[in-house]
Design a protein around this motif. Structure first.
Motif, short mmCIF file in Angstrom:
data_model
loop_
_atom_site.label_atom_id
_atom_site.label_comp_id
_atom_site.label_asym_id
_atom_site.label_seq_id
_atom_site.Cartn_x
_atom_site.Cartn_y
_atom_site.Cartn_z
N TYR A 5 14.92 29.51 48.29
CA TYR A 5 15.13 28.53 47.21
C TYR A 5 14.77 29.13 45.86
N ARG A 6 15.55 28.79 44.86
CA ARG A 6 15.17 29.21 43.50
C ARG A 6 15.55 28.13 42.51
N TYR A 7 14.70 28.02 41.49
CA TYR A 7 14.97 27.07 40.43
C TYR A 7 15.92 27.77 39.47
N GLU A 8 17.24 27.52 39.71
CA GLU A 8 18.16 28.30 38.88
C GLU A 8 19.47 27.59 38.68
N ALA A 9 20.10 27.89 37.55
CA ALA A 9 21.40 27.26 37.24
C ALA A 9 22.44 27.82 38.21
N THR A 23 11.01 32.07 47.72
CA THR A 23 12.12 32.47 46.85
C THR A 23 12.91 33.61 47.47
N HIS A 24 12.34 34.23 48.49
CA HIS A 24 13.04 35.32 49.17
C HIS A 24 12.45 35.51 50.57
N THR A 25 13.24 36.09 51.45
CA THR A 25 12.74 36.31 52.82
C THR A 25 11.69 37.43 52.84
N SER A 26 11.55 38.15 51.72
CA SER A 26 10.49 39.19 51.66
C SER A 26 9.12 38.57 51.90
N ALA A 27 9.00 37.26 51.72
CA ALA A 27 7.72 36.58 51.98
C ALA A 27 7.26 36.79 53.42
N VAL A 35 29.71 43.27 43.54
CA VAL A 35 28.82 42.16 43.90
C VAL A 35 27.49 42.73 44.37
N GLU A 36 26.43 42.21 43.76
CA GLU A 36 25.08 42.66 44.11
C GLU A 36 24.71 42.02 45.45
N LEU A 37 24.51 42.86 46.44
CA LEU A 37 24.40 42.30 47.80
C LEU A 37 23.10 42.67 48.51
C1 FA5 Z 1 15.14 39.80 46.38
O1 FA5 Z 1 15.15 38.63 46.71
C2 FA5 Z 1 14.26 40.82 47.06
N1 FA5 Z 1 13.33 40.12 47.89
C3 FA5 Z 1 15.12 41.77 47.85
C4 FA5 Z 1 14.43 42.98 48.39
C5 FA5 Z 1 13.93 42.98 49.69
C6 FA5 Z 1 14.28 44.11 47.61
C7 FA5 Z 1 13.30 44.09 50.19
C8 FA5 Z 1 13.67 45.24 48.10
C9 FA5 Z 1 13.17 45.21 49.41
P1 FA5 Z 1 17.10 39.54 44.69
O2 FA5 Z 1 16.49 38.51 43.86
O3 FA5 Z 1 17.95 40.53 44.02
O4 FA5 Z 1 15.97 40.34 45.51
O5 FA5 Z 1 17.96 38.83 45.83
C10 FA5 Z 1 18.49 39.55 46.91
C11 FA5 Z 1 19.95 39.18 47.12
O6 FA5 Z 1 20.05 37.78 47.30
C12 FA5 Z 1 20.85 39.49 45.92
O7 FA5 Z 1 21.35 40.81 45.97
C13 FA5 Z 1 21.97 38.50 46.12
O8 FA5 Z 1 22.91 38.99 47.05
C14 FA5 Z 1 21.24 37.33 46.73
N2 FA5 Z 1 20.92 36.31 45.69
C15 FA5 Z 1 19.97 36.35 44.74
N3 FA5 Z 1 19.96 35.22 44.02
C16 FA5 Z 1 20.93 34.44 44.51
C17 FA5 Z 1 21.42 33.12 44.21
N4 FA5 Z 1 20.87 32.36 43.28
N5 FA5 Z 1 22.42 32.63 44.95
C18 FA5 Z 1 22.96 33.37 45.95
N6 FA5 Z 1 22.55 34.60 46.30
C19 FA5 Z 1 21.55 35.13 45.59
#
Ligand code: FA5
Length: 351
Positions: free
Chosen positions: A203-207, A177-181, A288-290
């Motif tokens: 990947y995320r299960y999301e609308a 679900t995130h590269t933090s993996a 924008v949350e980045l």
């Molecule tokens: C994370 O995924 C954490 N792993 C980030 C992190 C890493 C925090 C290391 C602290 C330390 P988040 O769910 O907020 O966090 O996603 C990170 C970024 O991915 C978001 O700020 C946004 O830019 C992007 N993002 C999240 N969800 C989506 C989505 N469904 N579609 C596109 N971009 C997305």
């Protein structure tokens, strides 16, 4: 060689040589020539069978036989190649002399491909981090529950799991679900101190909507050292954003909660699509949350085999897809992986 001194196999070699040269020159098309080739040199071919006779000969005859049969094989191979070339040339000439062939019709030119904007921005971001001494790592998209959640201080009962639901495999693994993996993978793979980034698809299960996709790209950064500070972290973020966005952008930092960092922050940038005035990408907020980030939680360091008494770290998880949108003013994230070639064609080399 006169017939009374010639060895018994010489006549067979001569006979086969004659037969094969007739068969080769008699083959009128590539298919017939291939049949001749197989009949001579295939596993059960006549020349192959002849060459096998070496095993039945006396030691002193073998050298002469080997050289004669090997010579024949060389000549046959050469004739086959020459005949093939001749047949091909004849085919082209026949086509050219066909009265319906019009050599003035323009040829079909092949289109030059484009690097996808996601890949372009990823490559540029990699260059920025490599110039700051980071290694670039690549981790699997199919992950264990441990690496994706548990090692990151998100046990199965934790509410943070609900924010990142995903696609599960029958094996019990999941699409990350995130590269933090990759964080604990990197801690186990590299010797501290180190600094690394690991970009990739998540990947995320999301609308989906203009700024949310179920499949998108992130770029994780991780720095482990004896002493690290939020100042290092923010400076690396600033260097990255000014290199990729090539303009001054307003950023804001606010507290953010992620179980794997303490303290945690959210770095937002002013929306580059609407220049902060409000649009569907920034949900009318202008921001924008980045780039969520923070100092690595001691439990995560422990899961990575590092003693939090001696090591510290910072990490960030850049939303690469959103950065691409900000760079090019793309107003819908679904265009990025939508598969419409016209979209990619709009991004010319150098943009
Ligand atoms: C994370 O995924 C954490 N792993 C980030 C992190 C890493 C925090 C290391 C602290 C330390 P988040 O769910 O907020 O966090 O996603 C990170 C970024 O991915 C978001 O700020 C946004 O830019 C992007 N993002 C999240 N969800 C989506 C989505 N469904 N579609 C596109 N971009 C997305």
């Amino acid at each position: 060689m006169s017939s009374d001194t010639a060895p018994s196999w010489q006549a067979d070699i001569d006979r086969l040589s004659e037969q094969l040269s007739e068969a080769i020159s008699g083959a009128d098309d590539l298919e017939a020539l291939r049949a001749v080739e197989l009949a001579a040199l295939g596993r059960k071919g006549s020349l192959t069978a002849l060459m096998k006779r070496i095993g039945t000969l006396d030691k002193d005859e073998r050298k002469a036989f080997g050289s004669a049969s090997g010579g024949l094989r060389g000549r046959v191979t050469k004739s086959l190649n020459e005949r093939r070339e001749t047949i091909r040339r004849q085919g082209v000439l026949a086509e050219l002399s066909d009265s319906s062939f019009d050599e003035t019709v323009p040829g079909r030119s092949s289109e030059l491909g484009h690097v996808h904007p996601l890949n372009r921005v990823q490559m540029e971001a990699e260059d920025v981090f490599v110039s700051m001494g980071f290694e670039v790592l690549d981790y699997p998209e199919v992950e264990s529950e441990f690496n994706n959640f548990e090692a990151l201080n998100i046990p199965s009962w934790h509410p943070a799991r609900d924010m990142q639901d995903t696609f599960w495999l029958e094996s019990g693994q999941l699409l990350r679900t995130h590269t933090s993996a990759g964080q604990v993978r990197a801690m186990h793979a590299l010797k501290a101190p180190f600094r690394a980034i690991f970009p990739g698809k998540v990947y995320r299960y999301e609308a989906t909507d203009a700024s949310h996709e179920h499949t998108f790209h992130q770029l994780e950064g991780l720095m482990i050292d004896r002493h690290v500070s939020v100042g290092h972290l923010l400076d690396s973020m600033r260097t990255l954003l000014s290199a990729i966005l090539r303009r001054e952008v307003t950023v804001r930092l606010r507290p953010g909660y992620f179980p794997f960092v303490e303290p945690g922050f959210e770095l937002d940038i002013s929306c580059q699509v609407c220049e902060g005035t409000g649009c569907s990408v920034c949900k009318q907020s202008g921001w924008v949350e980045l780039l969520p980030c923070g100092l690595v939680h001691p439990n995560v360091l422990r899961a990575g085999g590092l003693d939090p008494e001696h090591w510290q770290g910072w990490a960030f998880g850049l939303g690469l897809s959103r950065l691409v949108m900000m760079r090019y003013g793309i107003d819908d994230i679904r265009l990025l992986l939508g598969g419409d070639a016209r979209f990619v064609e709009g991004f010319h080399p150098g943009t």
